[in-house]
Scaffold this motif. Structure first.
Motif, short mmCIF file in Angstrom:
data_model
loop_
_atom_site.label_atom_id
_atom_site.label_comp_id
_atom_site.label_asym_id
_atom_site.label_seq_id
_atom_site.Cartn_x
_atom_site.Cartn_y
_atom_site.Cartn_z
N LYS A 93 0.83 -1.21 0.00
CA LYS A 93 0.00 0.00 0.00
C LYS A 93 0.86 1.26 0.00
O LYS A 93 0.59 2.21 -0.73
CB LYS A 93 -0.92 0.00 1.23
CG LYS A 93 -2.05 -1.02 1.19
CD LYS A 93 -2.86 -0.96 2.47
CE LYS A 93 -3.95 -2.03 2.50
NZ LYS A 93 -4.68 -2.02 3.79
N LEU A 94 1.91 1.25 0.83
CA LEU A 94 2.76 2.42 0.92
C LEU A 94 3.49 2.66 -0.39
O LEU A 94 3.57 3.81 -0.86
CB LEU A 94 3.77 2.25 2.05
CG LEU A 94 4.81 3.38 2.23
CD1 LEU A 94 4.13 4.73 2.40
CD2 LEU A 94 5.72 3.08 3.42
N TYR A 95 3.96 1.61 -1.01
CA TYR A 95 4.67 1.77 -2.28
C TYR A 95 3.76 2.38 -3.33
O TYR A 95 4.15 3.33 -4.03
CB TYR A 95 5.19 0.42 -2.78
CG TYR A 95 5.67 0.48 -4.21
CD1 TYR A 95 6.88 1.08 -4.53
CD2 TYR A 95 4.87 0.00 -5.25
CE1 TYR A 95 7.30 1.18 -5.85
CE2 TYR A 95 5.28 0.09 -6.56
CZ TYR A 95 6.50 0.68 -6.86
OH TYR A 95 6.90 0.79 -8.16
N ASP A 96 2.54 1.87 -3.46
CA ASP A 96 1.62 2.38 -4.47
C ASP A 96 1.29 3.85 -4.22
O ASP A 96 1.30 4.68 -5.14
CB ASP A 96 0.33 1.56 -4.48
CG ASP A 96 0.53 0.17 -5.07
OD1 ASP A 96 1.53 -0.03 -5.79
OD2 ASP A 96 -0.31 -0.72 -4.79
N LEU A 97 1.00 4.18 -2.96
CA LEU A 97 0.65 5.56 -2.62
C LEU A 97 1.83 6.48 -2.83
O LEU A 97 1.71 7.59 -3.38
CB LEU A 97 0.17 5.62 -1.17
CG LEU A 97 -0.29 6.98 -0.63
CD1 LEU A 97 -1.41 7.56 -1.48
CD2 LEU A 97 -0.73 6.85 0.82
N LEU A 98 3.01 6.04 -2.40
CA LEU A 98 4.21 6.86 -2.52
C LEU A 98 4.59 7.09 -3.98
O LEU A 98 4.92 8.21 -4.38
CB LEU A 98 5.36 6.19 -1.77
CG LEU A 98 6.63 6.99 -1.55
CD1 LEU A 98 6.35 8.27 -0.75
CD2 LEU A 98 7.67 6.14 -0.84
N ALA A 99 4.53 6.04 -4.80
CA ALA A 99 4.87 6.17 -6.22
C ALA A 99 3.94 7.16 -6.91
O ALA A 99 4.38 8.01 -7.69
CB ALA A 99 4.82 4.81 -6.90
N ASP A 100 2.64 7.05 -6.62
CA ASP A 100 1.67 7.98 -7.22
C ASP A 100 1.93 9.41 -6.78
O ASP A 100 1.87 10.35 -7.58
CB ASP A 100 0.25 7.56 -6.84
CG ASP A 100 -0.22 6.34 -7.61
OD1 ASP A 100 0.45 5.96 -8.60
OD2 ASP A 100 -1.25 5.76 -7.22
N LEU A 101 2.21 9.59 -5.49
CA LEU A 101 2.39 10.94 -4.95
C LEU A 101 3.67 11.58 -5.47
O LEU A 101 3.71 12.77 -5.80
CB LEU A 101 2.40 10.89 -3.43
CG LEU A 101 2.14 12.20 -2.68
CD1 LEU A 101 0.87 12.87 -3.16
CD2 LEU A 101 2.07 11.95 -1.19
N ILE A 102 4.74 10.79 -5.56
CA ILE A 102 6.00 11.32 -6.11
C ILE A 102 5.80 11.72 -7.57
O ILE A 102 6.21 12.80 -8.00
CB ILE A 102 7.13 10.28 -5.97
CG1 ILE A 102 7.51 10.10 -4.50
CG2 ILE A 102 8.36 10.73 -6.76
CD1 ILE A 102 8.50 8.98 -4.25
N ALA A 103 5.17 10.84 -8.35
CA ALA A 103 4.92 11.16 -9.76
C ALA A 103 4.06 12.40 -9.90
O ALA A 103 4.29 13.25 -10.76
CB ALA A 103 4.25 9.96 -10.45
N HIS A 104 3.06 12.51 -9.04
CA HIS A 104 2.15 13.66 -9.04
C HIS A 104 2.92 14.95 -8.80
O HIS A 104 2.73 15.95 -9.50
CB HIS A 104 1.11 13.44 -7.95
CG HIS A 104 -0.03 14.40 -7.97
ND1 HIS A 104 -1.16 14.21 -8.70
CD2 HIS A 104 -0.20 15.58 -7.33
CE1 HIS A 104 -1.99 15.23 -8.52
NE2 HIS A 104 -1.43 16.07 -7.68
N ASN A 105 3.82 14.94 -7.79
CA ASN A 105 4.58 16.14 -7.47
C ASN A 105 5.60 16.48 -8.54
O ASN A 105 5.84 17.66 -8.83
CB ASN A 105 5.26 15.97 -6.11
CG ASN A 105 4.29 16.10 -4.95
OD1 ASN A 105 3.09 16.26 -5.15
ND2 ASN A 105 4.79 16.02 -3.74
N ILE A 106 6.21 15.47 -9.14
CA ILE A 106 7.15 15.73 -10.24
C ILE A 106 6.41 16.34 -11.43
O ILE A 106 6.88 17.29 -12.05
CB ILE A 106 7.87 14.43 -10.66
CG1 ILE A 106 8.79 13.94 -9.54
CG2 ILE A 106 8.68 14.65 -11.94
CD1 ILE A 106 9.41 12.58 -9.80
#
Length: 324
Positions: A93-106
């Protein structure tokens, strides 16, 4: 002759008319507010770029804490039977949320500041994997922080008490995660995480600061650690300590961005409450002690104690009121 009291219906009607009269001014006010959005003096985010999300930051921090201190903050009891399943679920769960959020901010920075394409989705997953892979290393250094807090605090009854209740450990835990994200070049998210911890604990640690192992913040409220601060191993600081920059010019944002502005604290230093240490060239030598309320803008050599002179107390006997 006594006037008749107003009829209740008339009072209500008058109040309603006043309310309607007040609301009649809203369209003109709304137009002023909306028109002002186009002013260069107004900061807006009215465009097609994605908004950096801080709504998930608390969830991300909670999941990181579940993994950094297994069993302490898990949403279910952990035992040898469900350990792999439960932590595996949190990791996924953390990986999926973190990957989405990092991509979103980039993607936000890419579009808003007209940067060249940086393959947001691919980088989001790549950086999230690097972050997840660093968890055992972060867990190890946090274990040294907890042990140092226990070793130096006779009020601590157990490691559990420190992990569950010490604001310094909460702030340091968030810092160590945010610092790794900062090192990986993730935009915005590390600062948002740091400010979340700041709002809860009153401890303000910039994720760009570099802090060694066995770091302890005792009590903690009012601590400020600036971006370019360097702190060695086995350092203890108390509440109200500022590791900051000297007075900056108005255009410091452009002139000094990325340059060393905050002090260096070497190994085995203790800094007591209310001390202020400023400047990028200021070095506090190893094994030194900085006393409470000391103001330092210059370096001190190793094995030095800096204390304020004891103030002179003035004690006056209270005057009693006449006749007492």
């Amino acid at each position: 002759m006594t006037a008749n009291p107003p009829i209740e219906g008339d009072v209500c009607r008058t109040e309603m008319e006043c309310h309607q009269e007040a609301r009649s001014h809203l369209p003109a006010i709304a137009e002023r507010i909306i028109d002002h959005c186009e002013s260069s003096s107004c900061y807006t985010h009215i465009d097609s770029e994605p908004i950096p999300s801080e709504g998930f930051v608390a969830d991300i921090i909670d999941m990181f804490r579940e993994l950094l201190f297994p069993g302490y903050f898990s949403r279910e009891k952990l035992d040898p039977v469900n350990l792999r399943y439960s932590l595996g679920q949190t990791i996924s769960k953390l990986y999926d949320l973190l990957a989405d959020l990092i991509a979103h901010n980039i993607r936000h920075d890419c579009l808003r500041y007209n940067q060249s394409c940086s393959h947001c989705e691919t980088r989001g997953h790549s950086l999230a994997l690097e972050m997840m892979d660093a968890i055992p290393e972060i867990r190890q250094i946090l274990a040294s922080d907890v042990q140092a807090a226990f070793d130096g605090d006779p009020a601590a009854k157990s490691h559990d008490e420190i992990i569950f209740s010490y604001p310094g450990i909460y702030a340091t835990s968030v810092y160590r995660v945010a610092h790794k994200l900062f090192e990986l070049g993730v935009p915005l998210l590390p600062r948002i995480m740091a400010e979340h911890a700041h709002s809860i604990t009153g401890i303000d640690i910039h994720p760009g600061a570099v802090i060694g192992k066995r770091f302890v913040i005792d009590h903690g409220t009012g601590v400020v650690i600036g971006e370019t601060t360097r702190i060695g191993d086995n350092v203890r600081i108390y509440q109200g300590v500022t590791l900051g920059a000297l007075s900056l010019p108005k255009d410091a944002g452009e002139k000094l961005r990325g340059k060393k502005r905050h002090p260096t604290i070497e190994d085995d230093v203790i800094i007591y409450s209310g001390a202020t240490i400023l400047g990028g060239d200021t070095v506090i030598g190893s094994r030194s002690v900085v006393g409470g309320n000391v103001w330092l803008t210059e370096s001190i050599p190793p094995d030095t104690t800096v204390m304020m002179e004891t103030p002179r107390l003035v004690i006056r006997e209270a005057k009693h009121a006449a006749g007492s």
